[in-house]
Design a protein around this motif. Structure first.
Motif, PDB file in Angstrom:
ATOM      1  N   TYR A 119      60.734  34.941-116.975  1.00  0.00           N
ATOM      2  CA  TYR A 119      61.587  36.222-117.192  1.00  0.00           C
ATOM      3  C   TYR A 119      62.860  36.163-118.132  1.00  0.00           C
ATOM      4  O   TYR A 119      63.606  36.992-118.309  1.00  0.00           O
ATOM      5  CB  TYR A 119      62.380  36.468-115.892  1.00  0.00           C
ATOM      6  N   ARG A 120      62.436  34.950-118.674  1.00  0.00           N
ATOM      7  CA  ARG A 120      63.579  35.018-120.021  1.00  0.00           C
ATOM      8  C   ARG A 120      63.746  36.050-120.960  1.00  0.00           C
ATOM      9  O   ARG A 120      62.761  36.869-121.247  1.00  0.00           O
ATOM     10  CB  ARG A 120      63.490  33.497-120.775  1.00  0.00           C
ATOM     11  N   PRO A 121      64.788  36.275-121.891  1.00  0.00           N
ATOM     12  CA  PRO A 121      66.090  35.638-121.436  1.00  0.00           C
ATOM     13  C   PRO A 121      66.851  36.162-120.827  1.00  0.00           C
ATOM     14  O   PRO A 121      66.534  37.109-120.067  1.00  0.00           O
ATOM     15  CB  PRO A 121      66.636  35.634-123.054  1.00  0.00           C
ATOM     16  N   ILE A 122      68.083  35.399-120.254  1.00  0.00           N
ATOM     17  CA  ILE A 122      68.924  36.089-119.576  1.00  0.00           C
ATOM     18  C   ILE A 122      69.737  37.457-119.911  1.00  0.00           C
ATOM     19  O   ILE A 122      69.880  37.366-121.128  1.00  0.00           O
ATOM     20  CB  ILE A 122      69.736  34.875-118.998  1.00  0.00           C
ATOM     21  N   ASP A 182      70.680  23.243-120.296  1.00  0.00           N
ATOM     22  CA  ASP A 182      70.431  24.684-119.736  1.00  0.00           C
ATOM     23  C   ASP A 182      71.066  25.546-121.059  1.00  0.00           C
ATOM     24  O   ASP A 182      71.600  25.190-122.004  1.00  0.00           O
ATOM     25  CB  ASP A 182      70.934  24.999-118.831  1.00  0.00           C
ATOM     26  N   CYS A 183      70.501  26.940-121.139  1.00  0.00           N
ATOM     27  CA  CYS A 183      70.624  27.499-122.246  1.00  0.00           C
ATOM     28  C   CYS A 183      72.261  27.779-122.644  1.00  0.00           C
ATOM     29  O   CYS A 183      72.435  28.172-123.895  1.00  0.00           O
ATOM     30  CB  CYS A 183      70.377  29.028-121.953  1.00  0.00           C
ATOM     31  N   ARG A 184      73.137  27.610-121.357  1.00  0.00           N
ATOM     32  CA  ARG A 184      74.524  27.816-121.672  1.00  0.00           C
ATOM     33  C   ARG A 184      74.978  26.326-122.554  1.00  0.00           C
ATOM     34  O   ARG A 184      76.038  26.710-123.426  1.00  0.00           O
ATOM     35  CB  ARG A 184      75.374  27.716-120.550  1.00  0.00           C
ATOM     36  N   GLN A 188      73.321  24.366-124.622  1.00  0.00           N
ATOM     37  CA  GLN A 188      72.684  24.250-125.639  1.00  0.00           C
ATOM     38  C   GLN A 188      71.298  24.990-125.773  1.00  0.00           C
ATOM     39  O   GLN A 188      70.293  24.644-124.854  1.00  0.00           O
ATOM     40  CB  GLN A 188      72.395  22.827-126.115  1.00  0.00           C
ATOM     41  N   CYS A 189      70.957  25.687-126.691  1.00  0.00           N
ATOM     42  CA  CYS A 189      70.013  26.797-126.685  1.00  0.00           C
ATOM     43  C   CYS A 189      68.754  25.552-127.073  1.00  0.00           C
ATOM     44  O   CYS A 189      68.987  24.873-128.116  1.00  0.00           O
ATOM     45  CB  CYS A 189      69.923  27.889-127.675  1.00  0.00           C
ATOM     46  N   SER A 190      67.537  25.831-126.395  1.00  0.00           N
ATOM     47  CA  SER A 190      66.649  24.745-127.073  1.00  0.00           C
ATOM     48  C   SER A 190      65.554  25.599-127.624  1.00  0.00           C
ATOM     49  O   SER A 190      64.403  25.255-128.050  1.00  0.00           O
ATOM     50  CB  SER A 190      66.161  24.059-125.646  1.00  0.00           C
ATOM     51  N   ALA A 191      65.940  26.733-128.263  1.00  0.00           N
ATOM     52  CA  ALA A 191      64.804  27.528-129.070  1.00  0.00           C
ATOM     53  C   ALA A 191      63.606  27.688-128.493  1.00  0.00           C
ATOM     54  O   ALA A 191      62.631  27.414-128.974  1.00  0.00           O
ATOM     55  CB  ALA A 191      64.820  27.021-130.348  1.00  0.00           C
ATOM     56  N   CYS A 192      63.590  28.218-127.262  1.00  0.00           N
ATOM     57  CA  CYS A 192      62.201  28.408-126.506  1.00  0.00           C
ATOM     58  C   CYS A 192      61.421  29.271-126.857  1.00  0.00           C
ATOM     59  O   CYS A 192      60.167  29.262-126.576  1.00  0.00           O
ATOM     60  CB  CYS A 192      62.734  28.695-124.906  1.00  0.00           C
ATOM     61  N   GLY A 193      62.072  30.341-127.678  1.00  0.00           N
ATOM     62  CA  GLY A 193      61.283  31.456-128.237  1.00  0.00           C
ATOM     63  C   GLY A 193      61.666  32.721-127.597  1.00  0.00           C
ATOM     64  O   GLY A 193      61.598  33.962-128.187  1.00  0.00           O
ATOM     65  N   ALA A 194      62.094  32.702-126.348  1.00  0.00           N
ATOM     66  CA  ALA A 194      62.377  34.079-125.680  1.00  0.00           C
ATOM     67  C   ALA A 194      63.750  34.795-126.560  1.00  0.00           C
ATOM     68  O   ALA A 194      63.531  36.100-126.173  1.00  0.00           O
ATOM     69  CB  ALA A 194      62.860  33.810-124.273  1.00  0.00           C
ATOM     70  N   ALA A 195      64.441  34.266-127.338  1.00  0.00           N
ATOM     71  CA  ALA A 195      65.531  35.074-127.912  1.00  0.00           C
ATOM     72  C   ALA A 195      64.903  36.312-128.931  1.00  0.00           C
ATOM     73  O   ALA A 195      65.621  37.311-129.121  1.00  0.00           O
ATOM     74  CB  ALA A 195      66.215  34.380-128.715  1.00  0.00           C
ATOM     75  N   LYS A 196      63.586  35.851-129.280  1.00  0.00           N
ATOM     76  CA  LYS A 196      62.806  36.933-130.101  1.00  0.00           C
ATOM     77  C   LYS A 196      62.586  38.237-129.577  1.00  0.00           C
ATOM     78  O   LYS A 196      62.453  39.200-130.071  1.00  0.00           O
ATOM     79  CB  LYS A 196      61.744  36.418-130.793  1.00  0.00           C
ATOM     80  N   LYS A 205      69.497  36.886-130.211  1.00  0.00           N
ATOM     81  CA  LYS A 205      70.346  35.880-129.856  1.00  0.00           C
ATOM     82  C   LYS A 205      70.458  36.169-128.152  1.00  0.00           C
ATOM     83  O   LYS A 205      70.756  37.400-127.877  1.00  0.00           O
ATOM     84  CB  LYS A 205      71.330  36.029-130.587  1.00  0.00           C
ATOM     85  N   CYS A 206      70.515  35.174-127.392  1.00  0.00           N
ATOM     86  CA  CYS A 206      70.553  35.058-126.124  1.00  0.00           C
ATOM     87  C   CYS A 206      71.931  35.111-125.726  1.00  0.00           C
ATOM     88  O   CYS A 206      72.962  34.554-126.439  1.00  0.00           O
ATOM     89  CB  CYS A 206      69.987  33.973-125.440  1.00  0.00           C
ATOM     90  N   ASP A 207      72.401  36.110-124.597  1.00  0.00           N
ATOM     91  CA  ASP A 207      74.022  35.819-124.309  1.00  0.00           C
ATOM     92  C   ASP A 207      74.158  34.345-123.529  1.00  0.00           C
ATOM     93  O   ASP A 207      75.349  33.975-123.400  1.00  0.00           O
ATOM     94  CB  ASP A 207      73.964  36.876-123.150  1.00  0.00           C
TER      95      ASP A 207
HETATM   96  S1  SF4 Z   1      66.057  30.946-126.719  1.00  0.00           S
HETATM   97 FE1  SF4 Z   1      67.680  29.457-125.990  1.00  0.00          FE
HETATM   98  S2  SF4 Z   1      69.030  30.525-125.129  1.00  0.00           S
HETATM   99 FE2  SF4 Z   1      67.360  31.995-125.079  1.00  0.00          FE
HETATM  100  S3  SF4 Z   1      66.048  31.530-123.063  1.00  0.00           S
HETATM  101 FE3  SF4 Z   1      65.328  30.225-124.895  1.00  0.00          FE
HETATM  102  S4  SF4 Z   1      66.383  28.329-124.559  1.00  0.00           S
HETATM  103 FE4  SF4 Z   1      67.673  29.812-123.512  1.00  0.00          FE
END
Ligand code: SF4
Lengths: 611, 219
Positions: A279-282, A590-592, A594-602, A608-610
């Motif tokens: 369900y990412r991103p938040i 966790d995302c807050r 540090q973003c681990s660039a999971c890919g969901a931001a795309k 960019k995630c909130d």
């Molecule tokens: S891109 Fe970064 S902030 Fe967004 S869901 Fe993935 S880890 Fe979290």
């Protein structure tokens, strides 16, 4: 009302669930709509009417003036028998019309154990269960929901899967279908066009080619269809349509309350958790909007309870402010506010104190694993100190019932980790002895374990499930080490978990197993009343499919997964990295933090995630 | 004003809503209508409402009675108009008025019934049914908490007649509403026990009116 139905209904339990007619149901004139859709939930009315997603999509699809979306649930056994005996076909609640009169059957599939019920509902409607046997465009059978994120086990039965959140995508598909119906397109032409809509997965366009050992070599993709289908999300939760006048059931349902969805997605990234990844991103709603919607919902339904839903409510940035606002409305009206999925921390306890002033129902925590090492391995960011401190606050605050949930059979687990569960329960009991406000009331600590099921799209998607024998050994080890009489230990049977493990990471060959189970009478299998392990084993045997291949086999890093055509946003490399971290018992932020660039931001426009 | 009475009908799909579910459904309708009911005191407060003579599932009625108390006075018409838009299909508010009489004073119920015969000639049945119920006593066996008991339902039936209409048999009866309470289903059940050859394949009932002991409509 149908004469036959009139005779059946007085004979069955809770007939009000089979009649429709509830306050706020949506009825339209069938001669004035162009598409009739049967929105099918493959479980009982009580479960389906508690499902927020179904309520939302019922409303968004009915927003289209040319569509009439009606509800259909699976009848309980007594009603099922009566319908069969009297030749009553499955019908939609609003109109009472048979499903066979509808243009679309849309299934919402939240969990794998509902698969056999999907087949059964098609059959009760008098519709061929195999996609290939339905040569005409209509009725079209579509499906969505979390289980659809591995569409392969149901690929032979469903014409179109809709991946991800449906508010926009469903209506785009219905608009196309409207044109196709008017212009009389053949089914194939429609499917080709539909496959161009984001989130649409047409299973017949992806043909798995197997290796000799039954792993997948590759998929033959139909020319023109996308190589990978990316799930859809709603980017702006504040702008999306949300029904403020949901149906109010006239009979009791499982969650009889207003559900307010704080946000979608999760910042945590627990490694066993599918929801936390798919369900990412938040994406959160604003507190002002939520307060407004919550009050409107309470007013429009007359419900006396409201629940703030999300995967991890404590992570909602404005939780405190939202709770205050809602409490201001709820308290004078004696409306209960509840907050499941809280984390075990100070902040959450503070909120619990505020919202549960009078009714101190039990508190539930899910540490998931007994030792810090294993909690780190699964990235469950909870320390024993947090948990015990939270329990202390709870006991001081007058709570005396605590439930603790754990999983057995997690990757890297040792016996020591299991003994840690017993130890943790003892520590909680000890905390009660030290801090309970009123010891006369006693204390009740419940420890529950279930057998871990590795899920697609999670960092543990490569893992093997422990065998049922091994799970039982673990259960006995734990049971023998829980000695205090105030601590109750419950464990879930491993049979369902085993079947779930075969289905959740199943490929297209599982289709014949599911069909065998259904032909042997399997339906409503999420209910222990109806689940039969032996029926599943026989179904595997008859299909010549080995269940251990799916449940107990460790996959290679690069193995082609049945769900590889589905892109949920999170990169496979990220999942693998998380798996490696697990084996080093290392936490990921966790995302807050540090973003681990999971890919969901795309999936978001700005990329960019909130956070 | 202390106590109000709401008269309502329960027809169509709503007949399958059970007594308990109906209480909850109506409580919610009051909440939506912002008509604030008075609640009981105590640990687990519940609204002070009571629906007289619980209706069995499947039975229609155009004469249901519910009494309730309000937190603040509100004109009866206002309550009625607010509630009428808040009910599920099949529940219709007929009237709201100040309660002056006790529900205990309800004595008789007028009910109609439809008796369906699938394979037998319904026209011939009406006469036989009239004959059957012209007897002075109709003793049936009933399952009670203490086992199986016998009971004569005939004294609880003040008037009863059957006639043939539109391929079914129509029943019209006045039966005892309280002390004793006669469930109209027993009128068909008695036939199943004592005269299966004229028992209907299916029967359904509808309450038409409630009366006091002088056969005046209860209001
Ligand atoms: S891109 Fe970064 S902030 Fe967004 S869901 Fe993935 S880890 Fe979290």
């Amino acid at each position: 009302m149908d004469k036959r139905l009139e005779r059946i209904l007085p004979k069955v339990q809770k007939p009000a669930r089979y009649t429709g007619g509830e306050y706020n149901q949506i009825t339209k004139n069938k001669d004035e709509v162009e598409l009739r859709l049967a929105f099918c939930f493959p479980d009982t009315y009580e479960i389906g009417m508690s499902n927020l997603g179904m309520g939302i999509l019922y409303s968004t699809m009915n927003e289209l003036p040319y569509v009439w979306c009606e509800r259909v649930y699976a009848p309980w056994g007594d009603m099922y028998e009566q319908m069969k005996q009297n030749g009553v076909a499955l019908y939609a609640l609003e109109s009472g019309d048979p499903i066979s009169e509808h243009d679309v059957l849309a299934f919402s599939i939240g969990y794998e154990m509902a698969y056999s019920t999907v087949l059964d509902m098609m059959d009760m409607a008098g519709i061929p269960i195999h996609s290939a046997d339905r040569e005409d465009l209509l009725p079209l059978v579509i499906a969505g929901g979390t289980a659809a994120l591995n569409p392969e086990p149901m690929a032979d039965f469903i014409d179109i899967f809709l991946l991800g959140e449906g508010e926009e995508m469903n209506n785009e598909l219905l608009a196309l279908l409207r044109t196709a119906k008017v212009e009389g397109w053949p089914k194939q032409a429609f499917l080709e066009k539909a496959s161009q809509i984001g989130g649409v997965y047409v299973p017949s366009f992806y043909k798995p080619i197997y290796n000799d050992d039954f792993t997948i070599n590759h998929f033959d993709v139909h020319p023109g269809a996308p190589e990978k289908v990316t799930k859809r999300i709603i980017a702006d939760m504040n702008a999306v349509h949300f029904p403020l006048s949901p149906i109010v059931p006239s009979t009791e349902v499982v969650h009889d309350r207003v559900n307010l969805e704080l946000f979608r997605g999760c910042v945590r990234g627990c490694r066993f958790c599918q929801a936390g990844h798919v369900y990412r991103p938040i994406r959160a709603k604003s507190p002002e909007l939520l307060a407004e919607q919550g009050k409107a919902l309470l007013k429009n339904t007359g419900c006396q309870d409201i629940t703030l839903l999300s995967l991890s409510s404590s992570d909602y940035r404005c939780l405190s402010e939202l709770c205050d606002d809602l409490l201001g409305y709820c308290e004078p009206r004696s409306i209960g506010l509840s907050l499941p999925s809280l984390r075990a921390d100070n902040f959450s306890m503070d909120i619990m104190h505020r919202i549960q002033k009078t009714r101190k129902s039990g508190l539930t925590f899910a540490p998931e694993a007994g030792s810090q090492r294993l909690r780190d391995a699964i990235n469950k960011n909870v320390t024993e100190e947090d948990l015990l401190h939270t329990c202390r606050l709870a006991f001081e605050g007058g709570w005396n019932t605590i439930k603790l949930y754990f999983m057995l059979g997690l990757p890297t687990e040792t016996d020591e980790d299991i003994l840690g569960i017993a130890e943790l329960a003892n520590q909680v009991l000890h905390t009660w002895r030290l801090y309970a406000k009123n010891k006369n009331r006693g204390v009740r600590i419940t420890v529950s374990t279930s057998c871990f099921v590795p899920k697609p799209h999670s960092p543990f998607q490569w893992e093997q499930q422990v065998t049922m024998e091994e799970y039982i050994r673990k259960v006995h080890l734990l049971r023998d080490n829980i000695k205090a009489k105030n601590v109750v230990y419950n464990w879930h049977d491993p049979q369902t978990s085993y079947i779930e493990a075969t289905l959740s990471r199943g490929d297209r060959r599982m289709g014949s197993v599911i069909e065998n189970v259904w032909r042997a009478g399997g339906r409503l299998e999420a209910w222990s009343d109806y689940f039969s392990f032996d029926r599943w084993m026989k179904a595997f045997d008859d299909a010549g499919v080995d269940p251990t291949f799916y449940a107990h086999r460790l996959r290679d890093k690069d193995e082609v997964m049945p769900w590889d055509n589905v892109d949920v946003g999170v990169r496979r490399a990220h999942l693998w990295h998380e798996r490696e971290q697990a084996y080093k018992s290392e936490l990921s932020p966790d995302c807050r933090k540090q973003c681990s660039a999971c890919g969901a931001a795309k999936l978001l426009k700005g990329g960019k995630c909130d956070g | 004003m202390d106590k109000y009475i709401m008269r309502f009908s329960k027809t169509g799909r709503a007949v399958y809503i059970s007594h308990l579910d109906l209480m909850r459904t109506i409580t919610r309708a009051f909440l939506r209508a912002e008509c604030r009911l008075k609640y009981s005191e105590g640990f687990n407060p519940h609204p002070n409402i009571s629906i007289a003579l619980p209706l069995s599932v499947g039975c229609e009625s155009v004469c249901e009675i519910m009494d309730f108390k309000m937190l603040e006075d509100m004109p009866c018409d206002e309550i009625k108009s607010r509630l009428s838009t808040q009910m599920p299909e099949g529940i219709e508010v007929l009237e709201v008025y100040e309660a002056e009489r006790k529900v205990k004073e309800i004595k008789w119920l007028c009910v109609s019934g439809v008796f369906e015969y699938d394979e037998r000639d319904a026209a011939a049945m009406a006469e036989k049914l009239n004959e059957f119920y012209s007897a002075d006593s109709v003793v049936i066996t009933k399952k009670t908490k203490r086992g199986v008991g016998e009971s004569d339902i005939r004294p609880a039936i003040k008037e009863i007649s059957f006639e043939w209409l539109d391929s079914d048999v129509r029943m019209q009866a006045v039966i005892s509403a309280q002390e004793p309470t006669l469930n109209p289903e027993l009128i068909a059940d008695a036939l199943r026990q004592l005269a299966p050859d004229i028992a209907p394949d299916f029967a359904k009932f509808k309450r038409l009116e409630i009366f006091d002991e002088n056969m005046e409509p209860f209001r």
